[in-house]
Design an enzyme around this catalytic site. Structure first.
Site, PDB file in Angstrom:
ATOM      1  CG  HIS A  95      56.472  44.865  31.500  1.00  0.00           C
ATOM      2  ND1 HIS A  95      56.651  46.078  32.109  1.00  0.00           N
ATOM      3  CD2 HIS A  95      55.119  44.671  31.451  1.00  0.00           C
ATOM      4  CE1 HIS A  95      55.475  46.608  32.410  1.00  0.00           C
ATOM      5  NE2 HIS A  95      54.533  45.766  32.015  1.00  0.00           N
ATOM      6  NE  ARG A 106      53.291  49.960  35.395  1.00  0.00           N
ATOM      7  CZ  ARG A 106      52.591  49.222  34.556  1.00  0.00           C
ATOM      8  NH1 ARG A 106      52.676  47.888  34.630  1.00  0.00           N
ATOM      9  NH2 ARG A 106      51.801  49.779  33.663  1.00  0.00           N
ATOM     10  CB  THR A 118      52.658  40.146  37.229  1.00  0.00           C
ATOM     11  OG1 THR A 118      51.501  40.110  38.087  1.00  0.00           O
ATOM     12  CG2 THR A 118      53.303  38.771  37.198  1.00  0.00           C
ATOM     13  CD  GLU A 178      59.605  46.985  33.357  1.00  0.00           C
ATOM     14  OE1 GLU A 178      58.878  47.540  32.506  1.00  0.00           O
ATOM     15  OE2 GLU A 178      59.159  46.224  34.217  1.00  0.00           O
TER      16      GLU A 178
END
Length: 338
Positions: free
Chosen positions: A292, A244, A242, A273
């Site tokens: 994310h 990067r 959680t 992302e």
């Protein structure tokens, strides 16, 4: 004295704490500017700039253009898109919001761990699509569910024991798990006082049943979890990230999953992302992707956009901001603004 404050990322309806500037009589300019040129054009003469320091380009070019700036107040925890070295050289404070989503992200880690460990997704699919049931092994449910291990017999390895890592450790201990951690920047006594066993990285990789990553993305941490690290993990280990996406060698992760070097992964973050449609992770049944979103709750959203402004007010009042990530700039900053 009149101040100019520029916020380059204000979503509709967000409370950014603008009222805190009223006693200072500051001019507030707010909007959404995303490129180097746009930010420079609107903020070059600003006394303070607020924005997303993990995504918007606060590059050397941008920062050197901020000729009167005391503070770049970041919206978020990470600051990998910001040239902190240049800001420090120029005596500009850079702040983040290090405490706005501790409960949310640590809670997501636990949720991903339990969903993977208890095989919630495949069991749910089998129950819905095949009306599968464990009684009599209807629909092959025994094969779908197996193996599931008792949580309190498992070991959680935490890489990075700062605020979110610590919150995760405390929640895992509440589940009765054994918790170990590797963080070269946290004294072993501090780790032990949390009821967590400090270990070296090699030990953590080899003995953990779950591994969760909590490090910022820096040159030191880029691809810190790669093929050699995955080879050391148990084949029954679940990996959770959680932090990067860039902290993990994604091709090595994909290979580790395909080759059965680890049991599965829970990923809130990926290298690209949003994740690309042809990424093999999307089709892997033992991978959970949450796009994310781990930081989000209604409360966290409010804090995220409000908390940078008190840092700006401190800086405009000649006080070094408490959330500064570049303490080496403090002496030069105080000589100029203190």
């Amino acid at each position: 004295m009149s101040y100019k404050v520029v916020h380059v990322l204000v979503p509709p309806g967000a409370n950014i704490g603008e009222e805190l500037l009223e006693p200072l009589g500051a001019e507030m300019i707010k909007g959404a500017w995303h490129t180097e040129g746009e930010i420079i054009s609107v903020a070059a003469d600003a006394d303070a700039v607020l924005g997303r320091i993990a995504g918007q380009p606060f590059s050397r070019r941008v920062i050197e253009s901020l000729t009167n700036c005391r503070i770049i107040a970041g919206v978020g925890v990470g600051y990998e898109a910001t040239d902190v070295e240049t800001a420090t050289r120029l005596g500009i404070a850079v702040t983040n919001v290090p405490d706005y989503c501790l409960d949310e992200v640590s809670g997501r880690v636990i949720a991903l761990m339990l969903a993977l460990a208890y095989r919630i997704i495949p069991i749910d699919q089998a129950a819905k699509e095949k009306q599968a049931n464990m009684l009599g092994n209807v629909g092959g449910m025994m094969q779908v569910a197996s193996p599931i291990f008792r949580t309190r017999d498992q070991t959680l390895g935490i890489v990075g024991l700062a605020k979110i890592g610590t919150a995760t450790a405390l929640k895992a201990r509440g589940l009765g798990m054994r918790v170990i951690a590797f963080d070269p920047y946290v004294p072993e006594g501090v780790v032990a006082n949390l009821g967590v066993q400090p270990v070296d990285m090699d030990t953590l990789l080899r003995v953990s049943d779950f591994i969760t990553l909590h490090t910022p993305l820096t040159p030191e941490t880029k691809n810190m979890i790669g093929s050699e690290e995955f080879k050391k993990m148990k084949p029954t280990c679940y990996f959770v990230n959680t932090a990067r996406g860039g902290c993990v060698d994604e091709s090595a992760l994909i290979n580790a999953l395909q080759e059965g070097q680890i049991a599965g992964a829970g990923l809130d973050v990926t290298v690209d992302e949003p994740i690309k449609a042809d990424n093999p992770l999307i089709k892997m049944p033992n991978v959970l992707l949450t796009g994310h979103t781990a930081w989000y709750s209604t409360a966290a959203m409010s804090e995220l956009f409000y908390k940078p402004m008190p840092q700006v007010v401190m800086a405009l009042n000649g006080k070094w901001p408490t959330y500064a990530v570049n303490p080496d700039a403090r002496k030069k900053w105080l000589e100029r603004w203190g």
